[in-house]
Enzyme design. Structure first.
Site, PDB file in Angstrom:
ATOM      1  N   ASP A   1      54.443  12.021  10.100  1.00  0.00           N
ATOM      2  CA  ASP A   1      53.905  10.782   9.529  1.00  0.00           C
ATOM      3  C   ASP A   1      55.072   9.825   9.323  1.00  0.00           C
ATOM      4  O   ASP A   1      56.082  10.206   8.718  1.00  0.00           O
ATOM      5  CB  ASP A   1      53.230  11.086   8.182  1.00  0.00           C
ATOM      6  CG  ASP A   1      51.925  10.332   8.011  1.00  0.00           C
ATOM      7  OD1 ASP A   1      51.908   9.135   8.336  1.00  0.00           O
ATOM      8  OD2 ASP A   1      50.940  10.940   7.566  1.00  0.00           O
TER       9      ASP A   1
ATOM     10  N   ASP B   1      51.937   4.991   9.374  1.00  0.00           N
ATOM     11  CA  ASP B   1      51.176   4.694   8.170  1.00  0.00           C
ATOM     12  C   ASP B   1      51.217   3.218   7.798  1.00  0.00           C
ATOM     13  O   ASP B   1      52.294   2.604   7.809  1.00  0.00           O
ATOM     14  CB  ASP B   1      51.750   5.529   7.019  1.00  0.00           C
ATOM     15  CG  ASP B   1      51.061   5.281   5.703  1.00  0.00           C
ATOM     16  OD1 ASP B   1      49.901   5.706   5.570  1.00  0.00           O
ATOM     17  OD2 ASP B   1      51.674   4.665   4.807  1.00  0.00           O
TER      18      ASP B   1
ATOM     19  N   GLU C   1      48.003   3.420  12.174  1.00  0.00           N
ATOM     20  CA  GLU C   1      46.957   3.150  11.188  1.00  0.00           C
ATOM     21  C   GLU C   1      46.852   1.634  11.081  1.00  0.00           C
ATOM     22  O   GLU C   1      47.600   0.997  10.344  1.00  0.00           O
ATOM     23  CB  GLU C   1      47.314   3.772   9.831  1.00  0.00           C
ATOM     24  CG  GLU C   1      46.212   3.572   8.804  1.00  0.00           C
ATOM     25  CD  GLU C   1      46.594   4.010   7.400  1.00  0.00           C
ATOM     26  OE1 GLU C   1      45.715   4.455   6.653  1.00  0.00           O
ATOM     27  OE2 GLU C   1      47.796   3.888   7.042  1.00  0.00           O
TER      28      GLU C   1
ATOM     29  N   HIS D   1      42.677  12.412   5.725  1.00  0.00           N
ATOM     30  CA  HIS D   1      43.109  12.678   4.346  1.00  0.00           C
ATOM     31  C   HIS D   1      42.801  11.523   3.400  1.00  0.00           C
ATOM     32  O   HIS D   1      42.894  11.690   2.181  1.00  0.00           O
ATOM     33  CB  HIS D   1      44.616  12.942   4.334  1.00  0.00           C
ATOM     34  CG  HIS D   1      45.417  11.724   4.689  1.00  0.00           C
ATOM     35  ND1 HIS D   1      45.391  11.175   5.942  1.00  0.00           N
ATOM     36  CD2 HIS D   1      46.236  10.943   3.944  1.00  0.00           C
ATOM     37  CE1 HIS D   1      46.168  10.102   5.961  1.00  0.00           C
ATOM     38  NE2 HIS D   1      46.690   9.938   4.764  1.00  0.00           N
ATOM     39  N   ASP D   2      42.469  10.364   3.940  1.00  0.00           N
ATOM     40  CA  ASP D   2      42.175   9.185   3.120  1.00  0.00           C
ATOM     41  C   ASP D   2      40.681   8.915   2.989  1.00  0.00           C
ATOM     42  O   ASP D   2      40.288   7.891   2.420  1.00  0.00           O
ATOM     43  CB  ASP D   2      42.831   7.933   3.725  1.00  0.00           C
ATOM     44  CG  ASP D   2      44.293   7.798   3.324  1.00  0.00           C
ATOM     45  OD1 ASP D   2      44.679   8.346   2.278  1.00  0.00           O
ATOM     46  OD2 ASP D   2      45.041   7.142   4.069  1.00  0.00           O
TER      47      ASP D   2
END
Length: 555
Positions: free
Chosen positions: A98, A199, A256, A328-329
């Site tokens: 990440d 991210d 993202e 995960h979000d």
């Protein structure tokens, strides 16, 4: 389209903290990931994305990085990661890390030096501004609620944090900062990782100079996304980063990226785009309210279909999106997109098929392959996630009772996806011999991998078949590169599309309701390639689809 090594791959996201704990401290670790590589290979995975494992105080679950060059001791050591990369390569598995470079932790050396001398060299690594009449420089609200400006001690200086106050935003306008970030990226690529999930990257460009916006809530603040809509020039930063790092290593990168404009898509994922791919978030943002989670509108099956189809049309001829139903979000996809009261193994298999065979890179999130569902939380005290707790406060401030606010946030909480992976029906679902950092979902005794591995009709067994079908030599080119064409859009709660390749036409069709539906095909199909029931209804050109039945048909 020039073929790339990652086009035909299947990716899997691991949230290391909740995947597999080998030392009994209640937190998943890198040795746990190593121990499950053969499992992932059996499932059919090619690319593994690890959520952050860097040194961090964990104000936002590792997305607040205090040292980009160190592994947090909770997860293990650099030697463990080196072993993981090597063991993955033996199995033809690629590791993604990440990449979190919009912000760092307030405990990072750079920020600590900035605090000592805000006007000095390291102060310029961040956005530090003077307050106005004893108040914040502007009225921007952070993603996690409250002002995006935090005061530095008893001075009149404030630093910007679009996320948690322990996550100061890095100043990408400073070429020294960008250079340091690129050096770090290349250091990791030299270690043998295959690329990055990137991210919150659209936040790196701010609309300068900072100024106020019209307040959109009673707190007098304005959503920080209003500022981001104004910014120009983010692509200059992204292409500079690509050329200085990813391009030299032929790395796979997935961004993202939210709310990109159609005319920008080529710059993101075209032949010369800054990333290999970006996630399709059209379904996850659908129905979201500026007021907060309590005002969100649920996604209906027809809404879901439209979101997917619009994204497919948008990307056609440009590049590859990365397709998800959860991460995960987000809450669990089967609890979000299957209407309440209708979730079943058949429905889970249908949803899996419909998203997985779209054009693009399919991503699975840990536990998705066994059909993990939202957690039946019964108290706000069970949540760990900072955004969930803030959204609860927002709902209460807007007049909802404790019970109403709790019901509103538990449906959307990120902790639904962050509870431990359910390996078996032993204590703590086989995740740890210690006390898990976050509660185990009580449904683990019925939904767990051990049971499903032995059941040829399980969700897990179905995912294996689904992945194998996408990779089958006979059909791979059509599923990877074939044209996407919507079908039967006039039918309520039917989601269907064709994937068409050289001399090959495949229909993916699902009945998104519990009642039967009849479909008339334009000609008879040749083969059933995949099916979530044992028998298919109808004959010739007539399909009689049972509730939540899905078929993959070759013509």
């Amino acid at each position: 389209m020039n073929k790339q090594w990652w086009h035909d791959k299947v990716a899997y996201q691991i949230y290391p903290k909740s995947f597999c704990d080998t030392n009994g401290d209640g937190i998943g670790d890198l040795r746990g990931v190593i121990s499950k590589l053969d499992y992932l290979k059996e499932l059919g995975i090619d690319i593994i994305w690890l959520s952050p494992i860097y040194q961090s105080p964990f104000a936002d679950q590792g997305y607040d990085i205090s040292d980009y060059y160190k592994i947090d001791p909770r997860f293990g050591t650099m030697e463990d990661l080196t072993e993981l990369i090597a063991e993955a390569k033996k199995r033809n598995l690629s590791i993604l890390l990440d990449l979190v470079v919009n912000h760092c932790s307030d405990e990072h050396e750079w920020f600590q030096k900035a605090l000592k001398d805000p006007e000095g060299e390291y102060g310029k690594y961040f956005y530090i501004r003077k307050g106005r009449d004893g108040k914040e420089p502007t009225n921007i609200r952070s993603y996690f609620g409250g002002s995006a400006w935090e005061r530095i001690g008893d001075t009149n200086l404030y630093y910007l944090h679009l996320f948690h106050k322990k996550q100061p935003d890095l100043n990408w306008e400073n070429p020294v900062v960008r250079g340091a970030i690129y050096d770090m990226i290349n250091w990791w690529l030299e270690k043998g990782i295959a690329g990055f999930r990137i991210d919150a990257i659209m936040n790196i460009k701010k609309a300068l100079p900072f100024h106020d916006y019209a307040p959109d809530r009673d707190d007098g603040l304005a959503d920080c996304r209003l500022m981001l809509k104004e910014n120009e020039g983010v692509m200059d930063f992204l292409k500079e980063m690509r050329d200085a790092t990813f391009k030299k290593y032929n790395a796979f990168t997935v961004g993202e990226v939210f709310n990109e404009k159609k005319e920008e898509l080529n710059d993101f994922i075209g032949e010369d785009g800054c990333f290999s791919s970006i996630f399709d978030f059209s379904q996850t943002v659908f129905g979201a309210s500026e007021k907060g989670w309590y005002d969100n509108q649920p996604v209906t099956p027809d809404d879901y279909r439209k979101c997917c189809f619009d994204s497919q049309k948008r990307a056609e001829g440009i590049g590859f999106l990365s397709n998800i139903i959860e991460n995960h979000d987000e809450p669990r996809g089967v609890s979000r997109y299957i209407p309440e009261g209708e979730c079943s193994d058949a429905a889970k298999k249908m949803l899996a098929t419909l998203y997985f065979l779209l054009k693009g890179i399919p991503f699975l999130y840990q536990g998705q392959e066994i059909g993990m569902e939202n957690v039946p939380f019964d108290s706000i005290d069970q949540f760990d996630d900072v955004s969930t707790l803030e959204e609860y406060r927002v709902a209460r401030r807007n007049g909802l009772s404790q019970e109403q606010a709790f019901e509103a946030v538990k449906r959307y909480s990120r902790d639904n996806a962050r509870v431990p992976f359910q390996w078996d029906d032993s204590e703590n679902a086989g995740f740890t011999k210690g006390t898990p950092w976050l509660m185990v979902s009580p449904d683990y005794q019925t939904i767990h991998l051990q049971r499903q591995s032995a059941d040829p009709d399980s969700v897990f067994s179905y995912y294996k078949k689904l992945i194998a079908l996408r990779k089958a030599e006979e059909y791979k080119d059509t599923f990877v590169y074939g044209q996407f064409t919507p079908a039967f859009e006039e039918k309520e709660r039917v989601m269907a599309y064709y994937r068409t390749g050289n001399n090959q036409r495949i229909l993916v069709i699902g009945n998104f309701k519990m009642a039967e539906q009849e479909i008339e095909l334009d000609k008879p199909y040749k083969n059933i390639l995949l099916h979530n029931y044992h028998t298919a209804g109808g004959n010739g050109t007539r399909l009689l689809l049972k509730g939540y039945e899905v078929l993959v048909l070759e013509f």
